[in-house]
Scaffold this active site. Structure first.
Site, PDB file in Angstrom:
ATOM      1  CB  SER A  61     -56.828 -70.988 -20.871  1.00  0.00           C
ATOM      2  OG  SER A  61     -56.905 -72.189 -21.605  1.00  0.00           O
TER       3      SER A  61
HETATM    4  N1  SAH Z   1     -53.457 -75.590 -21.679  1.00  0.00           N
HETATM    5  C1  SAH Z   1     -52.975 -74.705 -22.730  1.00  0.00           C
HETATM    6  C2  SAH Z   1     -54.088 -74.149 -23.573  1.00  0.00           C
HETATM    7  C3  SAH Z   1     -54.335 -75.075 -24.648  1.00  0.00           C
HETATM    8  S1  SAH Z   1     -55.370 -74.648 -26.010  1.00  0.00           S
HETATM    9  C4  SAH Z   1     -52.094 -73.612 -22.187  1.00  0.00           C
HETATM   10  O1  SAH Z   1     -51.943 -73.513 -20.977  1.00  0.00           O
HETATM   11  O2  SAH Z   1     -51.535 -72.872 -22.997  1.00  0.00           O
HETATM   12  C5  SAH Z   1     -55.799 -76.313 -26.429  1.00  0.00           C
HETATM   13  C6  SAH Z   1     -54.697 -77.162 -26.975  1.00  0.00           C
HETATM   14  O3  SAH Z   1     -55.230 -78.456 -27.138  1.00  0.00           O
HETATM   15  C7  SAH Z   1     -54.183 -76.719 -28.334  1.00  0.00           C
HETATM   16  O4  SAH Z   1     -52.802 -76.535 -28.281  1.00  0.00           O
HETATM   17  C8  SAH Z   1     -54.562 -77.888 -29.240  1.00  0.00           C
HETATM   18  O5  SAH Z   1     -53.631 -78.130 -30.271  1.00  0.00           O
HETATM   19  C9  SAH Z   1     -54.611 -79.041 -28.257  1.00  0.00           C
HETATM   20  N2  SAH Z   1     -55.403 -80.189 -28.683  1.00  0.00           N
HETATM   21  C10 SAH Z   1     -56.562 -80.219 -29.373  1.00  0.00           C
HETATM   22  N3  SAH Z   1     -56.975 -81.483 -29.541  1.00  0.00           N
HETATM   23  C11 SAH Z   1     -56.046 -82.283 -28.940  1.00  0.00           C
HETATM   24  C12 SAH Z   1     -55.925 -83.710 -28.785  1.00  0.00           C
HETATM   25  N4  SAH Z   1     -56.817 -84.566 -29.279  1.00  0.00           N
HETATM   26  N5  SAH Z   1     -54.842 -84.169 -28.103  1.00  0.00           N
HETATM   27  C13 SAH Z   1     -53.922 -83.316 -27.594  1.00  0.00           C
HETATM   28  N6  SAH Z   1     -53.992 -81.977 -27.722  1.00  0.00           N
HETATM   29  C14 SAH Z   1     -55.048 -81.464 -28.376  1.00  0.00           C
END
Ligand code: SAH
Length: 215
Positions: A61
């Site tokens: 993000s």
């Molecule tokens: N917080 C992260 C940004 C994440 S982007 C950072 O600091 O880098 C969102 C993430 O959520 C992605 O990696 C995606 O694979 C994950 N995601 C999407 N749906 C999900 C679910 N149902 N359970 C766990 N992770 C999920």
């Protein structure tokens, strides 16, 4: 990057009600090396105030959004937290400096493996990375003082409301994929009553609601 975050915070203050983020949040962001959570080819951009691709169509993000969500969470030293969407592990690292324990769930196996190994190497020992479907939360360590969801859901996952402590808070983006998404602050009061408050228009990758992907 810190200056860009502070500037964006001032520019969005009318919407978010937060023209300045808490000192402890800014200190945590200053001390986590974001360059270690981005792909090798993007290290030169690691301290820009922008989201970056981390593979598998996912992103780390924008630092301002990490700061805003962390600030609004009002993390405290004794808090047990749950993050849904580990991605690179960066948000989990930031939160781990401000709280007691961070459980973080990722649904894409290679991202889970990469983030786990990075967090371990960097000695963020109070982060517990998990592979699974965060839509269902992680009941084993519930209830949580704080929950942060870093992917956009169509609606607030009922399991996460259930796993939030009384007096707890959750930050979560809600809205359709590629559509109008809004960051919400969700509070559960001492009696268990839940209130939601919109904070800001945002753009997140979608929260996957299906089974764990074995990639
Ligand atoms: N917080 C992260 C940004 C994440 S982007 C950072 O600091 O880098 C969102 C993430 O959520 C992605 O990696 C995606 O694979 C994950 N995601 C999407 N749906 C999900 C679910 N149902 N359970 C766990 N992770 C999920």
């Amino acid at each position: 990057m810190l200056q860009a975050i502070a500037r964006t915070a001032r520019e969005t203050a009318r919407l978010t009600g937060r023209g300045r983020f808490a000192e402890n949040v800014m200190t945590a962001i200053r001390s986590v090396q974001r360059s270690r959570f981005v792909p090798d080819g993007l290290v030169v951009e690691a301290y820009e105030n922008i989201a970056l691709p981390i593979g598998y169509e996912q992103t780390i993000s924008q630092p301002y959004i990490v700061a805003l969500m962390t600030d609004l969470l009002r993390p405290e030293k004794d808090h047990i937290c749950l993050e849904v969407g580990t991605g690179s592990g960066y948000q989990a690292a930031v939160l781990s400096l401000l709280t007691s324990k961070v459980y973080t769930i990722e649904i894409i196996a290679p991202l889970f493996r990469q983030a786990s190994s990075q967090l371990h190497k960097m000695h963020y020992d109070n982060v517990y990375p998990l592979l699974g479907n965060g839509y269902l939360g992680y009941p084993e360590a519930a209830p949580y003082d704080r929950i942060i969801v870093t992917a956009a859901a169509e609606k607030i996952p009922p399991a996460l409301i259930e796993q939030l402590k009384k007096g707890g808070r959750m930050m979560i983006p809600i809205g359709p994929e590629n559509g109008a998404q809004v960051l919400y602050q969700v509070d559960k009061d001492a009696a268990g009553e839940v209130t939601t408050q919109p904070v800001l228009d945002v753009r997140f990758v979608p929260l996957i609601e299906g089974e764990t992907l074995a990639l």
